[in-house]
Motif scaffolding. Structure first.
Motif, PDB file in Angstrom:
ATOM      1  N   VAL A 118      -7.345  15.075  60.581  1.00 36.92           N
ATOM      2  CA  VAL A 118      -5.959  14.996  61.067  1.00 36.92           C
ATOM      3  C   VAL A 118      -5.790  15.803  62.334  1.00 36.92           C
ATOM      4  N   GLY A 119      -6.390  17.005  62.386  1.00 42.71           N
ATOM      5  CA  GLY A 119      -6.311  17.822  63.595  1.00 42.71           C
ATOM      6  C   GLY A 119      -5.005  18.584  63.705  1.00 42.71           C
ATOM      7  N   LYS A 120      -4.914  19.418  64.736  1.00 41.06           N
ATOM      8  CA  LYS A 120      -3.743  20.276  64.924  1.00 41.06           C
ATOM      9  C   LYS A 120      -2.931  19.912  66.167  1.00 41.06           C
ATOM     10  N   ASP A 121      -3.583  19.323  67.150  1.00 43.78           N
ATOM     11  CA  ASP A 121      -2.923  19.011  68.425  1.00 43.78           C
ATOM     12  C   ASP A 121      -2.092  17.747  68.268  1.00 43.78           C
ATOM     13  N   ASP A 122      -0.784  17.840  68.522  1.00 44.09           N
ATOM     14  CA  ASP A 122       0.098  16.695  68.358  1.00 44.09           C
ATOM     15  C   ASP A 122      -0.306  15.507  69.225  1.00 44.09           C
ATOM     16  N   GLU A 123      -0.942  15.786  70.352  1.00 43.86           N
ATOM     17  CA  GLU A 123      -1.297  14.707  71.263  1.00 43.86           C
ATOM     18  C   GLU A 123      -2.562  13.978  70.836  1.00 43.86           C
ATOM     19  N   THR A 124      -3.425  14.670  70.116  1.00 43.53           N
ATOM     20  CA  THR A 124      -4.706  14.057  69.727  1.00 43.53           C
ATOM     21  C   THR A 124      -4.877  13.954  68.213  1.00 43.53           C
ATOM     22  N   ALA A 174       0.388  20.987  52.593  1.00 45.30           N
ATOM     23  CA  ALA A 174      -0.416  21.657  53.624  1.00 45.30           C
ATOM     24  C   ALA A 174      -1.092  20.663  54.558  1.00 45.30           C
ATOM     25  N   LEU A 175      -1.319  19.436  54.083  1.00 47.21           N
ATOM     26  CA  LEU A 175      -1.910  18.391  54.925  1.00 47.21           C
ATOM     27  C   LEU A 175      -0.850  17.598  55.662  1.00 47.21           C
ATOM     28  N   LEU A 176       0.250  17.284  54.976  1.00 47.19           N
ATOM     29  CA  LEU A 176       1.278  16.426  55.567  1.00 47.19           C
ATOM     30  C   LEU A 176       2.199  17.194  56.505  1.00 47.19           C
ATOM     31  N   THR A 177       2.606  18.389  56.105  1.00 44.93           N
ATOM     32  CA  THR A 177       3.513  19.205  56.913  1.00 44.93           C
ATOM     33  C   THR A 177       3.034  20.645  56.880  1.00 44.93           C
ATOM     34  N   PRO A 178       1.936  20.966  57.567  1.00 40.08           N
ATOM     35  CA  PRO A 178       1.316  22.299  57.447  1.00 40.08           C
ATOM     36  C   PRO A 178       2.213  23.458  57.845  1.00 40.08           C
ATOM     37  N   SER A 179       3.188  23.218  58.720  1.00 46.64           N
ATOM     38  CA  SER A 179       4.054  24.310  59.168  1.00 46.64           C
ATOM     39  C   SER A 179       5.144  24.643  58.149  1.00 46.64           C
TER      40      SER A 179
END
Length: 405
Positions: free
Chosen positions: A154-160, A184-189
């Motif tokens: 899934v990654g962390k960068d919204d653009e990639t 934690a996977l769908l909405t980690p923040s």
């Protein structure tokens, strides 16, 4: 699985390329049922199964690198999680070396390290932008390899970053701790860490030696967090299904059979020649009395014949179906073997612990597709969960080895 398939096709129709990962036992039947549920879909969407040993998968990758990767790639959770890290690491080294030979920038190539690719592999992430996990309770543990693999994809960068769909029919209410891993996977923040989740939702009792979660709180906020990017469909939201017709057959065991049964219950121990059958514990007694229902000959010296009225009742049920297929559940291996011999003329398919891999798939295929195969005999653990397609050819199920006296 039908909903997962429809969702996959919808994603592809929007221009996505998707991986669908699931428990190993579901992979082949998922791909097969997709073609059955959507006839002719192969004319519009390329769908392939990523499987086999490392050499076969290497050949698949080489072929798809040169001809184009399928729009939908179906694979097991174990393979996606990179259980065989040696295989994946070797594949990574091979691909980096090949990339350098083809002129890829050395700095970029060096970033394709084993640490980055041990979970899902660079070549999957490079070619796909969405991941669907079926039976998503398998990713609930943040410490598991599968959870880490999904997080890496899934990654962390919204653009990639890549898209993620988690699908499960298991109610989270059974254990609210499970919700944290999915959120934690769908909405980690949303929480950031397990400690934050624990402070908000867990009621903890502190003992002298350890702390224990004894309850949960702030349920509304938890449901809001869990379904912020999803929805839950309950039974009342689904289409009405015809009601099950449950019929209980009261079978009175033949006198010698019942006497043997009662003797084991009362004495808790039987002597058969030099062999002693010990049923002194409650668990052992239960298991042996259940086994005795189908296989009473295992509990006496074999000099007498014991009429088995339970099997006679099953004979009558099979005869009453007039050639329609029947699914029979039996717990014990000895019972399954005996039933298989008794109903050999019905060419039964077997599904229990000793039937694995390709043989398991062949058993399911034969029961579904072969008109001569009128009977499937299953252990509930092997055939009661994660098996699809039986309902297309069979509407009758017999639960055997159940008794009340």
């Amino acid at each position: 699985s039908d909903l997962a398939q429809a969702h996959l096709l919808w994603l592809v129709s929007l221009g996505n390329r998707a991986i669908c990962a699931m428990p190993p036992v579901l992979v082949t039947q998922f791909k097969r049922s997709l073609h059955q549920n959507f006839p002719g879909i192969e004319a519009y969407v390329t769908i392939e199964e990523f499987s086999g040993d490392v050499e076969f998968r290497n050949r698949q990758i080489d072929f798809w690198d040169s001809t184009g990767w399928p729009q939908i790639l179906v694979m097991s959770n174990d393979l996606f999680a990179g259980k065989s890290k040696k295989e994946l690491d070797a594949l990574v080294r091979k691909r980096i070396k090949s990339a350098l030979k083809k002129g890829l920038d050395p700095e970029t190539a060096s970033q394709l390290s084993a640490a980055d690719t041990a979970n899902v592999g660079f070549w999957l992430k490079k070619n796909y932008n969405h991941l669907l996990i079926d039976e998503a309770t398998s990713v609930k543990s943040p410490s598991s390899d599968l959870h880490k693999s999904v997080k890496a994809f899934v990654g962390k960068d919204d653009e990639t970053s890549n898209g993620l769909t988690l699908m499960t029919g298991s109610p989270v209410e059974n254990n609210l701790d499970d919700a944290f891993g999915l959120i934690a996977l769908l909405t980690p923040s949303r929480y950031g860490s397990w400690r934050a989740f624990e402070r908000i939702h867990c009621i903890i009792a502190y003992g002298q030696r350890f702390a224990k979660v004894v309850g949960y709180q702030n349920h509304d906020f938890l449901w809001q967090s869990l379904y912020l990017k999803g929805r839950r469909i309950t039974k009342k939201d689904a289409l009405d299904l015809p009601p099950r017709l449950v019929t209980e057959f009261q079978v009175e065991l033949a006198k010698p059979h019942m006497e043997l049964y009662k003797r084991l219950v009362n004495q808790r121990m039987l002597e058969i020649g030099e062999k002693v059958i010990d049923a002194t514990t409650a668990g052992s007694l239960y298991q042996k009395t259940q086994r005795m229902l189908i296989c009473p000959e295992q509990f006496h010296d074999g000099e007498r014949k014991t009429e088995n009225r339970l099997l006679v009742a099953l004979d009558e049920l099979i005869h009453s179906l007039g050639g329609m297929k029947l699914l029979v559940f039996a717990w014990y291996t000895e019972s399954i073997h005996k039933l298989a011999v008794r109903y050999e003329k019905l060419e039964p398919a077997l599904l229990y612990g000793e039937v694995t891999g390709a043989a398991r798939e062949e058993s399911k295929r034969r029961f579904i597709e072969d008109p001569k195969c009128k009977l499937m005999i299953c252990n509930p653990r092997s055939g009661g969960v994660g098996v699809d397609g039986l309902q297309q050819v069979c509407s009758h199920v017999a639960l055997i080895e159940q008794i009340a006296v």
